[in-house]
Motif scaffolding. Structure first.
Motif, PDB file in Angstrom:
ATOM      1  N   ASN A   1       0.880  -1.107  -0.203  1.00  0.00           N
ATOM      2  CA  ASN A   1       0.109   0.092  -0.162  1.00  0.00           C
ATOM      3  C   ASN A   1       0.813   0.955  -0.082  1.00  0.00           C
ATOM      4  OD1 ASN A   1      -0.221   1.179   3.257  1.00  0.00           O
ATOM      5  ND2 ASN A   1       0.163  -0.870   3.031  1.00  0.00           N
ATOM      6  N   HIS A   2       0.190   2.468  -0.224  1.00  0.00           N
ATOM      7  CA  HIS A   2       0.807   3.637  -0.425  1.00  0.00           C
ATOM      8  C   HIS A   2       1.092   4.590   0.728  1.00  0.00           C
ATOM      9  CE1 HIS A   2      -3.354   5.141  -1.586  1.00  0.00           C
ATOM     10  NE2 HIS A   2      -2.970   5.229  -0.366  1.00  0.00           N
ATOM     11  N   THR A   3       0.483   3.954   1.800  1.00  0.00           N
ATOM     12  CA  THR A   3       0.619   4.781   3.166  1.00  0.00           C
ATOM     13  C   THR A   3       2.118   4.847   3.730  1.00  0.00           C
ATOM     14  OG1 THR A   3      -1.638   4.069   3.569  1.00  0.00           O
ATOM     15  CG2 THR A   3      -0.056   5.303   5.457  1.00  0.00           C
ATOM     16  N   VAL A   4       2.820   5.887   4.004  1.00  0.00           N
ATOM     17  CA  VAL A   4       3.826   6.277   4.634  1.00  0.00           C
ATOM     18  C   VAL A   4       4.275   5.163   5.826  1.00  0.00           C
ATOM     19  CG1 VAL A   4       5.586   7.558   5.758  1.00  0.00           C
ATOM     20  CG2 VAL A   4       4.242   8.354   3.975  1.00  0.00           C
ATOM     21  N   GLY A   5       5.553   4.511   5.977  1.00  0.00           N
ATOM     22  CA  GLY A   5       5.837   3.583   6.949  1.00  0.00           C
ATOM     23  C   GLY A   5       5.999   2.282   6.412  1.00  0.00           C
ATOM     24  N   ASP A   6       6.829   2.073   5.448  1.00  0.00           N
ATOM     25  CA  ASP A   6       7.045   0.799   4.914  1.00  0.00           C
ATOM     26  C   ASP A   6       8.167   0.464   4.917  1.00  0.00           C
ATOM     27  OD1 ASP A   6       8.447   2.347   3.315  1.00  0.00           O
ATOM     28  OD2 ASP A   6       7.402   2.149   1.387  1.00  0.00           O
ATOM     29  N   GLY A   7       9.302   1.157   5.926  1.00  0.00           N
ATOM     30  CA  GLY A   7      10.537   0.495   6.550  1.00  0.00           C
ATOM     31  C   GLY A   7      11.683   1.248   5.604  1.00  0.00           C
TER      32      GLY A   7
END
Length: 581
Positions: free
Chosen positions: A235-241
């Motif tokens: 998904n496109h939400t910030v917080g992907d590592g």
């Protein structure tokens, strides 16, 4: 009451075919066109298995499907899990539900054939929903986007011309829940003109998709080969590592906006009513299969529900066991992500998996890696194997990854560093800032004065898109999520090589060039109207890529942020030179 159980079409797992291959099969295409038309017209729009009701699962008219009621005062209209770790897996039973109904209608069509009926019934039994591989060819065939009628073989065995159900869906009637402008549009439109009534601007649609091809392919290749965690992939939400490549959802968002513009595909509230939606989402599902094969054992990890859905409260945690409503697995139980890892359970697969032993993940991984390199491998840098920037490291590692080029570039070198650096722009903004879909477009070199020329400019190198529900009731609810930030990435290396004609991809050479020639603009979904996005932040990253002998894909090193390139400009990095790392 009896539920609509989603088990896939009858028979074993058959291939879903790419739409260009699918069209060439006379029986498949003839059956598909008639089956889709039956979904449109056999029953009223109120019927559970009508095209309208299935399309409406995604957004408007925000009513229960198959009796699956929602939570009180939901934050999101419809059932779709946008911005969540469930985004890829929720769409899997959704596309399967559509495919299952389509397949049933195809059996009815085949039964009407009076000539060679056995062959038509056999074809109908193997029929599956086709996919549109926009990363290979971003322009769909005319049978999807340009022809109002198509030629098929009818039940009497003779060729005939029939209305093309892939071109538009006609509402009968327009649902009262639709807000303007959709409340005045009898059909779906793609890249509609600013006339009343509008028409499809097919020439503009093709030009936009053609100009975006390079970026779409680059995004897809980097997603499959460099993104390794589920949050970064899903998904496109910030917080992907810390990934510097796009998520599946971010790439998906772009296709919606490119195709729809100010039409239905550009708005999640009504996107499901455009028949190209299911060609698009079948490819999204295919990329889920490819990525999963390349990353065995990686699946849904717990994450926030973000805006929530009609049945999932906002700001709660969802995981692999969360119900994928409204899709029933049995009469009493819903599908969950844990149950959709194997597509053969839903009676389909993709051609890349034909003949593979799925009990041997290592062999599958190797075969899918080869297929991905063959399909999309030219997207790494887009330079010829004769360019030293790629030739030397690739030849040393015996890698063909960047050899299939489609552009000619000058020879470049790396000042002794040995491997090229991949340059990426990170685009971040508050998704609901203006209440509807918008895009941030990036350019290398001059920017057209007229916004309507942005997408077709030769200096356009890519974009990140906000795919936003514009329904007035939803916009009101979204005030509770107004701080929700999403991110996307635009890969710059191909453009740098094409326009900069630099002798190196090292920072000392590229930073001054990007500082001078990288520009960005914000436009609304129509592609004509400038937008003001105060939360926008465009920042630049570079990642060294090495080509280790025996590795299927480039190996990414540590990513470096170059704040000085955009700092001080409107929408640029908020960190100054001291923030570089």
């Amino acid at each position: 009451m009896s539920r609509f159980v989603i088990s896939g079409p009858g028979g074993g797992a058959e291939n879903r075919l790419e739409i260009r291959t699918f069209i060439k099969d006379e029986k498949f295409f003839s059956l598909y066109i008639q089956a889709l038309q039956l979904m449109y017209t056999k029953e009223s729009q109120a019927a559970l298995q009508s095209f309208f009701q299935v399309g409406g699962i995604h957004g408007l008219p925000y009513i229960p499907w198959d009796g699956v009621t929602g939570i009180p005062n939901p934050q999101w209209g419809g059932y779709c899990t946008h911005g969540s770790v469930l985004f890829p897996t929720w769409h899997r039973p959704y596309v399967s539900a559509f495919e299952q109904i389509l397949w049933t209608r195809a059996q009815e069509v085949a039964a009407t054939y009076t000539k060679d009926q056995a062959a038509w019934k056999a074809a109908a039994f193997k029929l599956r929903q086709p996919y549109w591989d926009w990363a290979v060819n971003s322009i769909p065939p005319d049978e999807v986007i340009a022809l109002k009628t198509v030629d098929i073989t009818g039940p009497d065995g003779h060729k005939k011309s029939v209305p093309n159900p892939l071109y538009h869906y006609t509402f009968h009637p327009i649902d009262p829940s639709f807000p303007p402008p959709y409340s005045g549009w009898q059909t779906t439109f793609r890249q509609p003109t600013n006339t009343s009534p509008p028409t499809d601007n097919i020439a503009r649609l093709k030009a936009i998709l053609a100009n975006a091809q390079s970026n779409i392919r680059s995004n897809t290749y980097n997603l499959l080969t460099r993104v390794s965690t589920w949050p970064a992939f899903s998904n496109h939400t910030v917080g992907d590592g810390g990934s510097s490549s796009n998520s599946l959802e971010a790439i998906h968002d772009g296709i919606h906006v490119y195709v729809g513009g100010n039409g239905q595909m550009g708005d999640p509230a009504v996107a499901g009513f455009d028949p190209i939606f299911f060609l698009h989402h079948t490819n999204v599902d295919r990329l889920l299969s490819l990525w999963s094969a390349l990353h065995p054992g990686v699946w849904v990890t717990p994450g926030p529900s973000q805006s929530g859905t009609l049945t999932i409260p906002a700001n709660t945690t969802v995981d692999t066991n969360t119900h994928l409503t409204p899709f029933y697995h049995t009469q009493t139980a819903f599908w969950a992500s844990a149950g959709v890892t194997d597509t053969t359970k839903l009676a389909y697969r993709y051609p890349e998996f034909e003949g593979l032993d799925t009990s041997n993940p290592a062999a599958v991984q190797k075969a899918i890696a080869a297929a991905v390199n063959k399909l999309y491998g030219s997207a790494v840098f887009g330079v010829t194997a004769q360019s030293p920037a790629v030739q030397e490291p690739v030849a040393a590692a015996q890698q063909p990854i960047a050899a299939a080029a489609d552009d000619n570039h000058p020879a470049i070198h790396h000042a002794g560093h040995g491997y090229p650096r991949d340059w990426t722009a990170r685009v971040e903004f508050k998704k609901f800032e203006i209440g509807h879909s918008f895009s941030i477009l990036l350019f290398l070199g001059s920017v057209p004065e007229k916004p309507e020329e942005y997408y077709t400019s030769p200096h356009f190198i890519g974009a990140h898109h906000a795919f936003v529900n514009s329904s007035p009731s939803h916009c009101q609810n979204c005030q509770n999520q107004k701080e929700l930030v999403e991110e996307g990435f635009v890969h710059l290396s191909r453009g740098i090589l094409k326009y900069g004609k630099l002798e190196s991809l090292d920072a000392a050479v590229v930073e001054p060039y990007l500082t001078k020639d990288l520009h960005w603009r914000a436009v609304k979904a129509d592609g004509y109207t400038p937008a003001e996005i105060p939360s926008l932040e465009v920042s630049i990253y570079s990642t060294p890529l090495s080509y280790t002998r025996g590795s299927s894909f480039p190996i990414a090193g540590s990513t470096h942020r170059h704040n000085g390139v955009t700092h001080g400009r409107r929408g640029g990095s908020r960190e100054g030179l001291h923030g570089q790392h």
